[in-house]
Design an enzyme around this catalytic site. Structure first.
Site, short mmCIF file in Angstrom:
data_model
loop_
_atom_site.label_atom_id
_atom_site.label_comp_id
_atom_site.label_asym_id
_atom_site.label_seq_id
_atom_site.Cartn_x
_atom_site.Cartn_y
_atom_site.Cartn_z
CE LYS A 154 -3.81 0.49 0.07
NZ LYS A 154 -4.79 0.50 1.17
CD GLU B 117 -7.03 8.86 2.75
OE1 GLU B 117 -7.90 8.00 2.62
OE2 GLU B 117 -5.91 8.61 3.22
#
Ligand code: ARG
Length: 485
Positions: A289, A296
């Site tokens: 990842k 965000e």
């Protein structure tokens, strides 16, 4: 010569019992308003000057008070100021220390002024001092967007409506769309400045000071642009703070939209953008990842900033004239909004600059149906009313979809069956570069229009929207020399 009453609450005279400890803690605001320390000293120094001019303080008294306040500023700047448990807020702390330093004479500084006009003045001064700093940080983000736009050359990507592919746009145009949103936020920061730069000092508790203070002179000395016209309004309203919080929230919303685009476009599904490692995070469990946490968080901060605006507006709603302790809740919201923006903007500026663009993926996503409007426009040039042309091209798209092929694969026969004006050579119109070249009207996404836009963006970035406070806390006079902050 220390004033023995220096550490008692300012209003102690009327009361027989000390305040309940928990109630005291709730009432106190020092933890928040200590950030106004230097502004408080500055305003008090200017007030001492004004009191002298009004005949309240002798020259010697003024000098002693101004010097004492200078020492206090020095203590704040060197981190040696010692707060006491009895300091309710920054104003009481400064006054208490002044009385320790210069004795009962220090008590004269309170003549004609109240914490009500003092806090409103300090707070406005603080905001005036911060606005240029905020603007500078905002400019850095705009500069990052401009740099990306300048590096985009003739790269194009799909523009979206409803998050459905719509028409091709130049990547530079896409970056610059956010530039202009932020430019308006910067304008708004400049626009609110003259309404923040109105001095409440002299309003007293609510009715105006009982001494002939030359407020215009005082305002000028502190760097304000004007004096308040109404003492009740001066101590009661915080619309300047609410206005700032609106601009902060609007900016937050714009940043959240930009952040959301980066989150989307850096996903494997789009793969238009690649986050630099320095501005990405990993997963504690999944080794593959690469997460856009910072974008965000930027997206989330819009909600936080809107919360500050909502909080203050709700505190203000329905307040009776004039000062009410509810107003003490104003500063925390503004400080937090400023802190949030000053934490987000530098990271965003650096991260945006370092983002890598995958031009191949962007351009591959511009499939030929994205130029369907161009084909309809072509038919319009052949004399068809646009509505009819729209319907014709709609049938072309449907036919291609039914075959599961690009429009350019349709046969002459199939095209003619839809409309006699449609030929295979007409399908040459389905070209993104040509499509863009037809959009060179001002503000359009064509290369010449975008070049002009880049030029315009460079020009506005050279203009500062927020004035720099002429007289700021840097001009505090200390007992030694003046202290550079
Ligand atoms: N700490 C107070 C505030 O922030 C200062 C003003 C207090 N005034 C008063 N009358 N209690 O609003």
């Amino acid at each position: 010569m220390e004033d023995s009453s220096a550490s008692a609450p300012l209003w102690v005279g009327r009361f027989e019992q000390p305040m309940d400890a928990a109630a005291w803690a709730l009432n106190a605001s020092l933890d928040v308003d200590r950030r106004l320390a230097l502004e408080d000293v500055r305003v008090n120094q200017a007030w001492a000057e004004a009191l002298h001019e009004a005949g309240v303080l002798s020259a010697a008294e003024r000098d002693a008070i101004v010097a004492g306040l200078g020492t206090i500023a020095h203590e704040f700047q060197t981190g040696t100021f010692v707060f006491r448990a009895s300091d309710e807020d920054i104003h009481t702390a400064v006054e208490r220390r002044l009385r320790e330093l210069v004795g009962p004479l220090g008590g004269k500084i309170a003549t004609g002024r109240s914490r009500n006009d003092l806090v409103a003045t300090d707070f406005r001064l603080w905001l005036l001092g911060q606005l240029p700093h905020l603007e500078e940080n905002l400019i850095q983000v705009q500069m990052a967007l401009l740099t990306q736009a300048e590096a985009s050359g003739d790269i194009y990507l799909p523009g979206y409506t409803h998050l459905q592919r719509a028409q091709p746009v130049l990547l530079a145009h896409w970056w610059l769309s956010f530039f202009w949103m932020l430019e308006r936020d910067r304008q708004r920061l400049g626009d609110l400045y003259p309404r923040v730069a109105v001095m409440p000092m002299g309003a007293g508790a609510l009715a105006g000071a009982g001494f002939p203070i030359d407020r215009e002179k005082l305002a000028q000395r502190l760097g304000f642009l004007a004096v308040s016209q109404n003492s009740l309004d001066a101590v009661a309203d915080r619309d300047f703070a609410a206005e700032f919080l609106f601009v902060a929230a609007m900016l937050g919303v714009h940043l959240s939209q930009l952040a959301e685009m980066v989150v989307l476009f850096s996903s494997q599904e789009f793969a238009f953008l690649e986050l630099p490692d320095r501005f990405a995070t990993g997963s504690s469990l999944m080794p593959q990842k690469k997460n856009p946490d910072l974008f965000e968080l930027t997206r989330a901060k819009a909600g936080i900033l809107l919360g500050h605006l909502t909080a203050l507006m709700t505190v203000l709603k329905g307040l009776p004239l004039a000062y009410n302790k509810d107003l003490q809740e104003d500063k925390g919201q503004v400080f937090a909004a400023m802190d949030t923006l000053l934490a987000v903007l530098p990271v965003l500026a650096a991260a945006l600059r370092a983002i890598n663009v995958n031009a191949e993926h962007m351009q591959a996503a511009v499939t030929d149906e994205l130029m369907a409007t161009d084909l309809a426009d072509y038919l319009v040039k052949q004399g068809l009313p646009f509505r009819e042309a729209h319907a014709v091209v709609g049938r072309v798209v449907r036919e291609a979809l039914a075959l599961g092929r690009p429009i350019t694969d349709l046969s002459e026969q199939a095209l003619q069956a839809i409309h006699p004006l449609l030929t295979r050579s007409a399908l040459a119109i389905l070209d993104p570069v040509q499509s863009l070249a037809r959009r060179n009207l001002s503000g359009g996404s064509g290369p010449q229009a975008v070049e002009a836009q880049l030029q315009a963006a460079r020009v506005v970035l050279n203009q500062r929207r927020v004035p720099i406070l002429r007289e700021n806390v840097r001009s505090i006079r200390t007992s030694e020399t003046s202290i550079g902050l």
